[in-house]
Design a protein around this motif. Structure first.
Motif, short mmCIF file in Angstrom:
data_model
loop_
_atom_site.label_atom_id
_atom_site.label_comp_id
_atom_site.label_asym_id
_atom_site.label_seq_id
_atom_site.Cartn_x
_atom_site.Cartn_y
_atom_site.Cartn_z
N THR A 108 0.40 -1.02 0.07
CA THR A 108 0.25 -0.04 0.23
C THR A 108 1.03 0.95 -0.07
N ASN A 109 2.07 1.39 0.85
CA ASN A 109 3.18 2.23 0.01
C ASN A 109 3.50 2.59 -0.66
N ILE A 110 3.71 1.73 -1.65
CA ILE A 110 4.31 1.73 -2.92
C ILE A 110 3.05 2.69 -3.99
N GLN A 130 -4.55 -7.81 1.32
CA GLN A 130 -4.03 -8.16 0.68
C GLN A 130 -2.55 -8.07 0.05
N GLN A 131 -1.24 -7.68 0.71
CA GLN A 131 0.18 -7.17 0.41
C GLN A 131 1.00 -8.44 -0.22
N ASN A 132 1.60 -8.84 -1.50
CA ASN A 132 2.25 -9.85 -1.87
C ASN A 132 3.99 -9.01 -1.90
N ALA A 133 4.05 -7.75 -1.26
CA ALA A 133 5.44 -7.43 -1.07
C ALA A 133 5.69 -6.67 0.35
N GLY A 134 4.36 -6.32 1.36
CA GLY A 134 4.85 -5.62 1.86
C GLY A 134 6.40 -5.70 2.72
N ARG A 135 5.70 -3.74 2.67
CA ARG A 135 7.51 -3.89 3.41
C ARG A 135 7.35 -3.38 4.88
N GLY A 136 8.81 -4.01 4.98
CA GLY A 136 9.24 -2.98 6.92
C GLY A 136 10.32 -1.65 6.49
N ARG A 137 10.81 -1.73 7.81
CA ARG A 137 11.97 -0.37 7.59
C ARG A 137 13.01 -1.04 6.94
N ASN A 194 8.33 2.56 16.59
CA ASN A 194 7.31 2.65 15.54
C ASN A 194 6.38 1.16 15.53
N ASP A 195 6.62 0.25 16.92
CA ASP A 195 5.92 -1.10 17.26
C ASP A 195 4.79 -0.79 18.29
N ILE A 196 3.14 -1.34 17.85
CA ILE A 196 2.52 -1.30 18.83
C ILE A 196 2.34 -2.95 19.29
N CYS A 204 1.42 -4.35 15.66
CA CYS A 204 1.27 -3.58 14.26
C CYS A 204 2.79 -2.47 14.20
N GLY A 205 2.85 -2.62 12.75
CA GLY A 205 4.33 -1.82 13.03
C GLY A 205 4.09 -1.24 12.14
N ILE A 206 4.95 -0.03 11.57
CA ILE A 206 4.38 1.54 10.87
C ILE A 206 5.55 1.81 10.29
N LEU A 207 5.69 2.26 8.95
CA LEU A 207 6.79 2.46 7.99
C LEU A 207 6.49 3.86 7.88
N ILE A 222 1.99 7.64 5.18
CA ILE A 222 2.44 6.36 6.69
C ILE A 222 1.60 4.99 6.56
N GLY A 223 2.17 4.20 6.32
CA GLY A 223 2.16 3.05 5.55
C GLY A 223 2.02 1.74 7.65
N ILE A 224 0.95 1.41 7.62
CA ILE A 224 0.63 1.31 8.85
C ILE A 224 0.65 -0.43 8.60
N GLY A 236 9.69 -17.62 10.99
CA GLY A 236 10.02 -17.13 11.30
C GLY A 236 10.14 -15.82 12.54
N ILE A 237 8.60 -14.99 12.45
CA ILE A 237 7.98 -14.26 13.70
C ILE A 237 7.18 -14.46 14.18
N ARG A 238 7.32 -16.04 14.28
CA ARG A 238 5.82 -16.18 15.38
C ARG A 238 5.87 -15.94 17.48
C1 BT5 Z 1 7.58 -2.62 10.64
O1 BT5 Z 1 9.11 -2.09 10.20
O2 BT5 Z 1 7.29 -2.15 11.51
C2 BT5 Z 1 6.74 -1.17 9.61
C3 BT5 Z 1 5.49 -2.65 8.64
C4 BT5 Z 1 4.92 -1.42 8.52
C5 BT5 Z 1 4.10 -2.74 7.45
C6 BT5 Z 1 2.87 -1.29 6.41
S1 BT5 Z 1 1.43 -2.42 6.08
C7 BT5 Z 1 0.89 -1.00 4.83
C8 BT5 Z 1 1.78 -0.27 4.36
N1 BT5 Z 1 2.42 -1.21 2.94
C9 BT5 Z 1 4.14 -1.89 3.74
O3 BT5 Z 1 4.07 -2.24 2.51
N2 BT5 Z 1 4.64 -1.60 4.55
C10 BT5 Z 1 3.91 -0.71 5.27
P1 BT5 Z 1 10.30 -3.03 10.97
O4 BT5 Z 1 10.23 -2.06 12.18
O5 BT5 Z 1 11.48 -3.35 10.05
O6 BT5 Z 1 9.10 -4.39 11.51
C11 BT5 Z 1 10.21 -5.76 10.45
C12 BT5 Z 1 10.01 -7.37 11.45
O7 BT5 Z 1 8.72 -7.48 11.87
C13 BT5 Z 1 10.14 -8.14 10.38
O8 BT5 Z 1 11.56 -8.40 10.24
C14 BT5 Z 1 10.13 -9.21 10.58
O9 BT5 Z 1 10.09 -9.53 12.10
C15 BT5 Z 1 8.73 -8.28 11.86
N3 BT5 Z 1 7.21 -8.72 11.50
C16 BT5 Z 1 7.31 -9.25 9.91
N4 BT5 Z 1 5.65 -9.35 9.60
C17 BT5 Z 1 5.38 -9.04 10.67
C18 BT5 Z 1 4.07 -8.71 11.69
N5 BT5 Z 1 2.89 -9.30 9.92
N6 BT5 Z 1 3.40 -8.66 12.67
C19 BT5 Z 1 4.27 -8.60 13.32
N7 BT5 Z 1 5.31 -8.39 12.57
C20 BT5 Z 1 6.43 -8.95 11.96
#
Ligand code: BT5
Length: 344
Positions: A108-110, A130-137, A194-196, A204-207, A222-224, A236-238
């Protein structure tokens, strides 16, 4: 109340809310039945038009009881995050003024950045099932399975300087925590920045991303990502991840939560822009901080332990080192962990 509400409805959504959203909204706000006649009058359309919308809603999974001489009653809503499902709960003037819903996206950020590059869209929301390439930081992956989470991005076009934008992550974190606490009664806290966290796990994570020049912001996205009803996480994240449903023991209505996040964000954002920093929000943020007055591990170029005191008005985390010295740390420079694990 109802007349008052109807006026607010039309004013807030500037006439743009579609008929389906308006009818859903009326059904949501009515205890018991609402008559076909009343719906026609409020909507300014024929009974047949109302009947058609009711049938559409039923086809989408809304359980609507219709009884002659009484009218319609919403018995149950499916867990949808379509634009009209969100609009039917929304109570904002700006945030979510346009909602773009997709069944599937890369990220959704892209998508939000593509949109913001093309049109003015302050307050627009992009949301997907659904995101096929959801991104964290920093290139990390965000696990975003279908139908269970809230994967959304809010576009802002602020007039303040780029240096202030990183604090919007903190504003968004406050909004998510507040909305979760309101809608589900969990105890959601913030792991800076950025974590809840609920019950020591990440829900929850925020990018936050930005397009800017040195002294001018084109837009901020602001991606949530909220694990609302996720039932299982990959290996891996359980250990670090959880969902609201896992914590509460029942499913959350995602549209209601999205609307609550947008409302809380709008209120906090209004305060933020007054000072362009966290001055008016700092105290409330610090009350939500999971590590407040606890020892944390700070990992960057060097690794050390310190007590987290709270954020300052620029959103930096103030920590007290073991020798008593106070330091302020910037997000991006370091990552923070609890001494006993991810957040405890
Ligand atoms: C984040 O990054 O926490 C930011 C996540 C933002 C996601 C939203 S969804 C809508 C929008 N579109 C996007 O593409 N992104 C934003 P970071 O602090 O870097 O944390 C990433 C790490 O969290 C990963 O390396 C995993 O360890 C863990 N992780 C991945 N998926 C997770 C999930 N669904 N729930 C909890 N942890 C997760």
């Amino acid at each position: 109340m109802e007349n008052g509400w109807q006026l607010v409805d039309y004013k807030i959504l500037g006439g743009r809310i579609r008929m389906k959203a308006k009818i859903l909204r009326l059904l949501n706000h009515t205890d018991g039945y609402i008559s076909g006649q009343e719906l026609c009058e409020k909507m300014g359309v024929s009974r047949t038009a109302i009947w058609k919308v009711m049938n559409q809603l039923k086809e989408e999974g809304y359980v609507i009881d219709s009884v002659s001489n009484k009218g319609y009653q919403l018995v149950k809503s499916p867990d949808l995050v379509t634009s009209y499902a969100i609009q039917s709960h929304l109570d904002t003037t700006c945030m979510g003024n346009q909602i773009y819903y997709y069944k599937e996206l890369g990220s959704t950020n892209i998508k939000a950045k593509e949109l913001a590059n093309e049109v003015d869209c302050h307050g627009s929301l992009i949301i997907t099932e659904q995101q096929n390439a959801g991104r964290g930081r920093r290139g990390r992956t965000w696990v975003s399975p279908s139908g269970s989470g809230i994967w959304m991005s809010l576009v802002l076009e602020p007039s303040f300087l780029p240096a202030h934008a990183s604090m919007l992550t903190l504003v968004a974190a406050m909004a998510v925590a507040k909305a979760m606490n309101q809608v589900t009664n969990v105890k959601a806290q913030i792991k800076w920045p950025n974590d809840i966290i609920v019950n020591h796990k990440k829900v929850c994570g925020i990018l936050t991303e930005m397009s800017c020049e040195l002294d001018f912001i084109h837009y901020v996205v602001i991606g949530i990502g909220i694990n609302a009803n996720t039932e299982e996480f990959p290996e891996g994240i359980r250990k670090i991840a959880t969902s609201l449903a896992m914590q509460v023991g029942q499913k959350v209505q995602r549209a209601e939560l999205v609307a609550a996040v947008l409302k809380a964000f709008e209120d906090y954002y209004d305060l933020f822009v007054q000072t362009e920093d966290m001055s008016l929000l700092r105290e409330e943020y610090n009350e939500l901080l999971v590590h407040r007055n606890k020892t944390i591990k700070i990992m960057g170029q060097e690794e050390y332990q310190a007590t987290a005191l709270g954020i300052d008005k620029l959103g930096r985390l103030i920590v007290q080192c073991e020798d008593g010295e106070e330091k302020s740390i910037l997000s991006g420079e370091v990552s923070v962990r609890g001494v006993n694990g991810y957040s405890n």
